[in-house]
Design a protein around this motif. Structure first.
Motif, PDB file in Angstrom:
ATOM      1  N   ILE A 145       0.866  -1.181   0.000  1.00 54.29           N
ATOM      2  CA  ILE A 145       0.000   0.000   0.000  1.00 54.29           C
ATOM      3  C   ILE A 145       0.908   1.238   0.000  1.00 54.29           C
ATOM      4  O   ILE A 145       1.799   1.370   0.844  1.00 54.29           O
ATOM      5  CB  ILE A 145      -0.907   0.007   1.230  1.00 54.29           C
ATOM      6  CG1 ILE A 145      -1.807  -1.252   1.242  1.00 54.29           C
ATOM      7  CG2 ILE A 145      -1.773   1.265   1.246  1.00 54.29           C
ATOM      8  CD1 ILE A 145      -2.677  -1.353   2.477  1.00 54.29           C
ATOM      9  N   ALA A 146       0.624   2.009  -0.999  1.00 51.22           N
ATOM     10  CA  ALA A 146       1.428   3.246  -1.096  1.00 51.22           C
ATOM     11  C   ALA A 146       1.036   4.196   0.034  1.00 51.22           C
ATOM     12  O   ALA A 146      -0.114   4.252   0.449  1.00 51.22           O
ATOM     13  CB  ALA A 146       1.225   3.894  -2.450  1.00 51.22           C
ATOM     14  N   GLU A 147       1.998   4.917   0.428  1.00 52.65           N
ATOM     15  CA  GLU A 147       1.725   5.828   1.519  1.00 52.65           C
ATOM     16  C   GLU A 147       0.863   6.999   1.085  1.00 52.65           C
ATOM     17  O   GLU A 147       0.308   7.721   1.892  1.00 52.65           O
ATOM     18  CB  GLU A 147       3.052   6.380   2.098  1.00 52.65           C
ATOM     19  CG  GLU A 147       3.904   7.144   1.120  1.00 52.65           C
ATOM     20  CD  GLU A 147       5.175   7.690   1.761  1.00 52.65           C
ATOM     21  OE1 GLU A 147       5.235   7.698   3.008  1.00 52.65           O
ATOM     22  OE2 GLU A 147       6.073   8.093   1.029  1.00 52.65           O
ATOM     23  N   SER A 148       0.798   7.101  -0.190  1.00 53.44           N
ATOM     24  CA  SER A 148      -0.007   8.208  -0.707  1.00 53.44           C
ATOM     25  C   SER A 148      -1.492   7.926  -0.652  1.00 53.44           C
ATOM     26  O   SER A 148      -2.318   8.767  -1.018  1.00 53.44           O
ATOM     27  CB  SER A 148       0.408   8.533  -2.147  1.00 53.44           C
ATOM     28  OG  SER A 148       0.242   7.381  -2.953  1.00 53.44           O
ATOM     29  N   MET A 149      -1.864   6.734  -0.258  1.00 51.49           N
ATOM     30  CA  MET A 149      -3.265   6.381  -0.167  1.00 51.49           C
ATOM     31  C   MET A 149      -3.945   7.225   0.883  1.00 51.49           C
ATOM     32  O   MET A 149      -3.425   7.387   1.983  1.00 51.49           O
ATOM     33  CB  MET A 149      -3.426   4.900   0.156  1.00 51.49           C
ATOM     34  CG  MET A 149      -3.051   4.002  -1.019  1.00 51.49           C
ATOM     35  SD  MET A 149      -4.235   4.195  -2.341  1.00 51.49           S
ATOM     36  CE  MET A 149      -3.560   3.092  -3.559  1.00 51.49           C
ATOM     37  N   VAL A 150      -5.062   7.740   0.482  1.00 51.53           N
ATOM     38  CA  VAL A 150      -5.802   8.607   1.390  1.00 51.53           C
ATOM     39  C   VAL A 150      -6.662   7.757   2.310  1.00 51.53           C
ATOM     40  O   VAL A 150      -6.888   6.568   2.069  1.00 51.53           O
ATOM     41  CB  VAL A 150      -6.675   9.602   0.602  1.00 51.53           C
ATOM     42  CG1 VAL A 150      -5.795  10.529  -0.244  1.00 51.53           C
ATOM     43  CG2 VAL A 150      -7.651   8.871  -0.274  1.00 51.53           C
ATOM     44  N   SER A 151      -7.119   8.444   3.350  1.00 57.33           N
ATOM     45  CA  SER A 151      -7.997   7.730   4.283  1.00 57.33           C
ATOM     46  C   SER A 151      -9.276   7.308   3.562  1.00 57.33           C
ATOM     47  O   SER A 151      -9.822   8.045   2.738  1.00 57.33           O
ATOM     48  CB  SER A 151      -8.334   8.630   5.475  1.00 57.33           C
ATOM     49  OG  SER A 151      -7.173   8.996   6.161  1.00 57.33           O
ATOM     50  N   TYR A 180      -4.874   1.946  11.999  1.00 59.32           N
ATOM     51  CA  TYR A 180      -4.848   2.381  10.614  1.00 59.32           C
ATOM     52  C   TYR A 180      -5.840   1.599   9.712  1.00 59.32           C
ATOM     53  O   TYR A 180      -6.277   2.148   8.707  1.00 59.32           O
ATOM     54  CB  TYR A 180      -3.422   2.241  10.041  1.00 59.32           C
ATOM     55  CG  TYR A 180      -2.448   3.178  10.670  1.00 59.32           C
ATOM     56  CD1 TYR A 180      -1.689   2.787  11.766  1.00 59.32           C
ATOM     57  CD2 TYR A 180      -2.261   4.466  10.172  1.00 59.32           C
ATOM     58  CE1 TYR A 180      -0.772   3.667  12.348  1.00 59.32           C
ATOM     59  CE2 TYR A 180      -1.349   5.349  10.737  1.00 59.32           C
ATOM     60  CZ  TYR A 180      -0.635   4.930  11.826  1.00 59.32           C
ATOM     61  OH  TYR A 180       0.254   5.804  12.408  1.00 59.32           O
ATOM     62  N   PHE A 181      -6.096   0.417  10.064  1.00 62.06           N
ATOM     63  CA  PHE A 181      -6.900  -0.418   9.150  1.00 62.06           C
ATOM     64  C   PHE A 181      -8.164  -0.948   9.853  1.00 62.06           C
ATOM     65  O   PHE A 181      -8.155  -1.176  11.062  1.00 62.06           O
ATOM     66  CB  PHE A 181      -6.080  -1.599   8.640  1.00 62.06           C
ATOM     67  CG  PHE A 181      -4.876  -1.177   7.856  1.00 62.06           C
ATOM     68  CD1 PHE A 181      -3.637  -1.105   8.465  1.00 62.06           C
ATOM     69  CD2 PHE A 181      -4.965  -0.866   6.510  1.00 62.06           C
ATOM     70  CE1 PHE A 181      -2.509  -0.724   7.725  1.00 62.06           C
ATOM     71  CE2 PHE A 181      -3.861  -0.502   5.786  1.00 62.06           C
ATOM     72  CZ  PHE A 181      -2.631  -0.412   6.384  1.00 62.06           C
ATOM     73  N   ALA A 182      -9.200  -1.120   9.017  1.00 58.88           N
ATOM     74  CA  ALA A 182     -10.466  -1.712   9.473  1.00 58.88           C
ATOM     75  C   ALA A 182     -11.018  -2.609   8.347  1.00 58.88           C
ATOM     76  O   ALA A 182     -10.520  -2.576   7.222  1.00 58.88           O
ATOM     77  CB  ALA A 182     -11.471  -0.638   9.865  1.00 58.88           C
ATOM     78  N   LEU A 183     -12.018  -3.370   8.723  1.00 60.60           N
ATOM     79  CA  LEU A 183     -12.623  -4.305   7.740  1.00 60.60           C
ATOM     80  C   LEU A 183     -13.993  -3.789   7.308  1.00 60.60           C
ATOM     81  O   LEU A 183     -14.749  -3.217   8.122  1.00 60.60           O
ATOM     82  CB  LEU A 183     -12.793  -5.708   8.348  1.00 60.60           C
ATOM     83  CG  LEU A 183     -11.505  -6.474   8.625  1.00 60.60           C
ATOM     84  CD1 LEU A 183     -11.846  -7.820   9.265  1.00 60.60           C
ATOM     85  CD2 LEU A 183     -10.725  -6.709   7.319  1.00 60.60           C
ATOM     86  N   LEU A 203      -0.963   6.684   5.771  1.00 57.38           N
ATOM     87  CA  LEU A 203       0.176   5.914   6.251  1.00 57.38           C
ATOM     88  C   LEU A 203       1.456   6.756   6.159  1.00 57.38           C
ATOM     89  O   LEU A 203       1.594   7.601   5.295  1.00 57.38           O
ATOM     90  CB  LEU A 203       0.325   4.624   5.422  1.00 57.38           C
ATOM     91  CG  LEU A 203      -0.841   3.655   5.454  1.00 57.38           C
ATOM     92  CD1 LEU A 203      -0.559   2.494   4.496  1.00 57.38           C
ATOM     93  CD2 LEU A 203      -1.103   3.129   6.834  1.00 57.38           C
ATOM     94  N   ASP A 204       2.346   6.417   6.976  1.00 51.38           N
ATOM     95  CA  ASP A 204       3.662   7.062   6.983  1.00 51.38           C
ATOM     96  C   ASP A 204       4.688   5.959   7.038  1.00 51.38           C
ATOM     97  O   ASP A 204       4.868   5.298   8.045  1.00 51.38           O
ATOM     98  CB  ASP A 204       3.791   8.026   8.173  1.00 51.38           C
ATOM     99  CG  ASP A 204       5.067   8.873   8.114  1.00 51.38           C
ATOM    100  OD1 ASP A 204       5.844   8.658   7.153  1.00 51.38           O
ATOM    101  OD2 ASP A 204       5.252   9.680   8.997  1.00 51.38           O
TER     102      ASP A 204
END
Length: 943
Positions: A145-151, A180-183, A203-204
């Motif tokens: 997952i790229a860090e550039s992915m938005v929320s 950071y993550f959910a289902l 993400l960072d």
């Protein structure tokens, strides 16, 4: 807000799913007759249901009617206990094996009962048991997952697989706690779930470059089962735009049996990036199973999905294909979509015809409607393509009748005759309603079994055979043969003779017949002279049930053979066969000397006789008639002729070989015949007309007549002698002849006594008085015992006619007797003991002990052939008391009425007693005289 909306849609989807399940269950219940529910993995013998009771069958009908169970997939999951009618599990059922991905798993079972045939449909629903854990395809999933992915960015995850269904299937997923993550779980209208990983915040990579999360899947069973997988998330900082499709889900339909290379759909995805990061290539997702990959293929550059393998509606009617669009960046990004492919049915499957039950051979006397076979028709297609019609192609005495669902029964529709057609080839055709229509043809061979409906038959009703007489016993004389168009035991014919008689002798004593091959044999040697002809009947009977038969009449003629030599007449049948005849020398030519007579018991030529001289001498002065046997003088006698000639005459028949007999006749030539035999001419009659046999007959008649006359004379003398003895006895008993005559005359005038239908003789019989020890007559004249009661008369006082003459001479005036009125007339008391007479039909006679000539107390008893003789009845005008003239005896006739105390023993009595005198002196003198006479009589008896 987004979570509330998701829960709302999940609730609506679940509600729809429940409704669909309930509707499907209700539809299955309508189509079946019985519905049972059992859990999967049930052991062998698990109770399913009381099938006989639920179908309304009696327990006693299960075995006779041959109840059996048939499953559609030909696997024996269930069995029926034939003793109690309980349906039980035969093999352990794995629901996931027989019903993968099906919410309601139903096993269709057919119960077939014969005699009569009935089919019942039973559906057994297999309840799911939570026996499978949720499983992921891999233990670890690597994600970049790229860090550039938005929320809010979402990343599809491969969900777990659970073979169970319903509440036992996967219900929830849980992700290990992180910030950071959910289902997110999404369900489409087909109840297909999509699991996605949602990025809650940016993400960072410099802070956390790698995330190791645990994904857990839980099912809804009790107890709840779970499965886990590791998510390894790598954070990259490149290419922050992923390709996107026009629609997330594509719906498309494809005909089954489409050729390879057929285009299914062309996908299009766009990427906002430029350069390599904006170039898109298409691939099947890792979630696509191998069966889908073997059926479809995708072009990486164009995004075209084409048919690669076989598309069969009957195997799979729907496909889900997940497609990824990946850019060519250093850190490629992926876009996702789902292609839903529906397979359309094509009429590519002909109907399937299966004979599930057949009852052959069919008896030829089967009635219309008898079930011959049960036929099952199936078509794997659906809709109109699965509608099938069934019919018989050729004309035959059978009919197809639909029963339940896809079953047909083949029944008898016309008369059957095995003797005409022993087997039918029934061609059955099943045809569907598709376009173009498909059909299948099956031939069923129906054999017709034989019924004993034909009796054995002869070629003719009667036949004639000829048997040579003197045949050897046991020789074969005839063979009967009957035909029966039936087969097996119905055509097994046995032959027998019908009972009959020839001259009172059973026919079975003459001939016998072999019951198997019909050969007839003569049991004895026949003699035509005794039995020239007879007839018999032979019965041919088959071995069917019931047996049938027919009769053949045989006329048997005995053919004569020359087995009897000629037999001479009694005149020539003496031991030496020599007869002497005297002929006067004065006899002229043509004079008949004698006649030779012979007969032959044979017939035809065998009985045709000829008479000839044996070794004839031409100089003999005699001749013989060849056919008549007359011996005559051929010429006049000369002085030189001999006085004696011996002629040897041969009597010969014309049989083959010929049989003969010899007779010798001695002829004496005399000057005159008067001295030697009766005058040959008497009143114009020749001596030859009276042979010696007639003389013997006349002598026999004279002898018999003389014996008859002598017998008559002796009989008359004996009767006269008996009569004189009777007169002497009467004189000894001091009875006047005039008194006897008057008594006889009085009896003749009053009535006649008949014994055995012959008028009785008018003789007086008076019996002696019994002793005091035996019987005591009372004043009334009845015979009484020692107590003074009337004694029962002896029942057997009867006597035979042969002893009447002896009885007539035995008379005693001082005796007394009682005649008692009985059912057949008057009966008389005889106080004696019985002894048998020598005549079997003459009865029995019993003389008294020490009886003499003048004591005649006899008892006569008739035997079986002599009925009880009636005693003459007393005429109505007969006087009650009468006196014999010149006799002291008084005869009184009394008719006493029986009293109420004593049984009626007699009605009429005749009492012989003494005449009462007025003076006692006379009685004493009379008594002393009678005593002296009694003593004299006793002395005479002793002598």
């Amino acid at each position: 807000m987004k979570e509330m909306t998701s829960l709302h849609w999940n609730y609506i989807s679940l509600n729809r799913l429940m409704r669909l399940l309930l509707l499907e269950m209700a539809w299955d219940l309508v189509l079946c007759q019985l519905h049972y529910i059992i859990p999967e993995e049930s052991k062998h013998g698990t109770f399913v249901g009381r099938i006989a009771q639920d179908l309304g069958l009696e327990i006693g009908e299960i075995n006779p009617r041959m109840l059996r169970i048939i499953s559609r997939d030909e696997k024996e999951y269930f069995q029926v206990n034939l003793q109690n009618g309980i349906l039980f599990v035969n093999n352990i059922i794995d629901r996931e094996e027989i019903c993968p991905k099906i919410a309601v798993c139903v096993i269709h079972v057919e119960i077939i009962v014969d005699k009569p045939v009935q089919i019942y449909h039973v559906d057994v629903e297999i309840e799911d048991v939570n026996d499978n854990y949720p499983l992921f395809s891999a233990n670890e999933f690597n994600m970049v997952i790229a860090e550039s992915m938005v929320s809010g960015s979402m990343f599809p995850l491969e969900g777990a697989f659970d073979a169970d269904v319903g509440t036992n299937s996967i219900k929830t997923y849980e992700l290990s706690s992180n910030g950071y993550f959910a289902l997110d779980v999404q369900t489409d209208k087909r109840q297909s779930e999509s699991l996605e990983l949602v990025l809650k915040k940016s993400l960072d990579r410099e802070k956390i470059p790698l995330y190791n999360l645990t994904l857990t899947a839980f099912d809804g069973g009790k107890p709840r089962l779970s499965g886990t997988a590791q998510l390894l998330i790598t954070v990259q900082d490149v290419n922050d735009n992923a390709p996107t499709f026009d629609r997330p889900v594509y719906e498309i339909s494809v005909l089954e049996n489409s050729q390879k290379g057929t285009l299914v759909i062309q996908l299009n995805a766009t990427d906002l990036d430029q350069g390599e990061n904006g170039e898109v290539m298409y691939e099947f997702s890792n979630l696509v199973p191998s069966p889908v990959r073997s059926t479809f293929a995708i072009d990486q550059d164009k995004g075209e999905i084409r048919v690669k393998g076989e598309v069969d509606f009957e195997k799979t009617n729907h496909y889900e294909i997940r497609v990824d669009a990946i850019d060519r960046g250093h850190y490629p990004m992926t876009g996702h979509c789902k292609v839903s492919v529906n397979i359309l049915d094509v009429n590519d499957n002909p109907p399937e015809l299966t004979v599930t039950s057949i009852s052959v051979p069919v008896p030829e006397d089967s009635s219309v409607g008898t079930t011959v076979a049960i036929i099952r028709i199936q078509d794997k297609d659906s809709g109109v393509n699965a509608k099938v019609s069934c019919y018989i192609s050729e004309q035959a005495p059978f009919k197809l009748k639909p029963t339940i669902r896809e079953y047909y029964s083949l029944t008898v529709h016309g008369p059957l005759d095995r003797e005409k057609i022993s087997e039918y080839k029934v061609e059955i055709t099943a045809k569907d309603e598709g376009s173009p229509a498909l059909s299948v043809t099956e031939n069923i061979h129906v054999a017709i079994s034989d019924v004993n409906d034909n009796a054995p038959s002869f070629l003719q009703f009667s036949d004639t055979i000829f048997i040579m007489e003197n045949n050897p016993p046991g020789s074969h004389v005839y063979t009967v043969s009957a035909a029966d168009p039936d087969i097996k035991q119905n055509s097994f014919i046995t032959y027998s003779l019908i009972e009959g008689a020839v001259n009172g002798i059973p026919i079975s004593s003459y001939i016998s017949i072999n019951p198997e091959n019909g050969k007839t044999f003569a049991l004895l040697s026949f003699d035509r002279e005794q039995i020239p002809f007879f007839q018999c009947q032979i019965k041919a009977m088959d071995a069917g049930l019931p047996p049938l038969g027919s009769n053949l009449t045989i006329h048997v003629f005995i053919v004569d053979i020359n087995d009897n030599p000629p037999t001479l007449s009694p005149l020539f049948s003496n031991t030496d066969s020599t007869v002497t005849e005297m002929v006067p020398r004065s006899a002229k030519a043509g004079y008949l000397i004698t006649k030779v007579r012979a007969i032959d018991a044979d017939s035809g030529f065998n009985a045709w006789l000829s008479y000839n001289f044996k070794d004839p001498i031409e100089k003999l002065p005699f001749g013989i008639g060849h056919s008549t046997g007359d011996i005559t003088i051929a010429r006049s006698f000369a002085e030189s002729d001999s006085d004696e000639y011996k002629l040897f005459i041969q009597v010969k028949d014309h049989g083959e070989p010929a049989m003969s007999v010899m007779v010798t006749i001695t002829i004496l030539l005399v000057d005159t015949v008067q001295d030697n035999k009766v005058e040959p001419y008497h009143k114009g009659v020749k001596y030859e007309d009276f042979p010696n046999a007639n003389v013997y007959l006349i002598m026999s008649i004279c002898l018999i007549s003389s014996m008859f006359l002598v017998t008559l004379i002796v009989y008359s003398v004996v009767k006269w002698h008996q009569y004189t003895l009777e007169l002497k006895e009467l004189k000894q008993c001091n009875i006047d002849s005039s008194i006897a005559g008057s008594w006889t005359y009085s009896l003749q005038r009053q009535y006649k006594l008949y014994l055995n239908g012959i008028p009785s003789k008018n003789d007086l019989i008076v019996f002696t008085q019994p002793t005091d020890k035996e019987e005591n007559p009372n004043q009334t004249g009845f015979v009484t015992d020692s107590q003074g009661k009337p004694k029962q008369p002896h029942p057997d006082w009867r006597y035979s006619a042969s002893l009447r003459a002896a009885m007539q001479s035995a008379v005693h005036v001082e005796g007394s007797a009682v005649l008692r009125q009985g059912p057949g007339g008057l009966e008389q008391q005889w106080p004696t003991v019985s002894s048998a007479t020598p005549e079997p039909d003459g009865g029995e006679v019993s003389p008294p002990v020490g009886a003499g000539v003048n004591c005649n107390s006899w008892t006569f008893k008739y035997g079986p052939g002599n009925p009880k003789q009636p005693v003459p009845q007393i005429p109505p005008d007969f006087p009650e008391n009468f006196i014999i003239p010149g006799s002291p005896a008084i005869i009184s006739i009394r008719q006493d009425q029986p009293s109420a105390q004593d049984p009626p023993k007699s009605n009429n009595f005749i009492t012989f007693g003494k005449k009462e005198e007025t003076k006692k002196k006379k009685k004493k003198k009379k008594g002393s005289k009678n005593q002296e006479k009694g003593n004299n009589a006793a002395d005479n008896s002793d002598q």
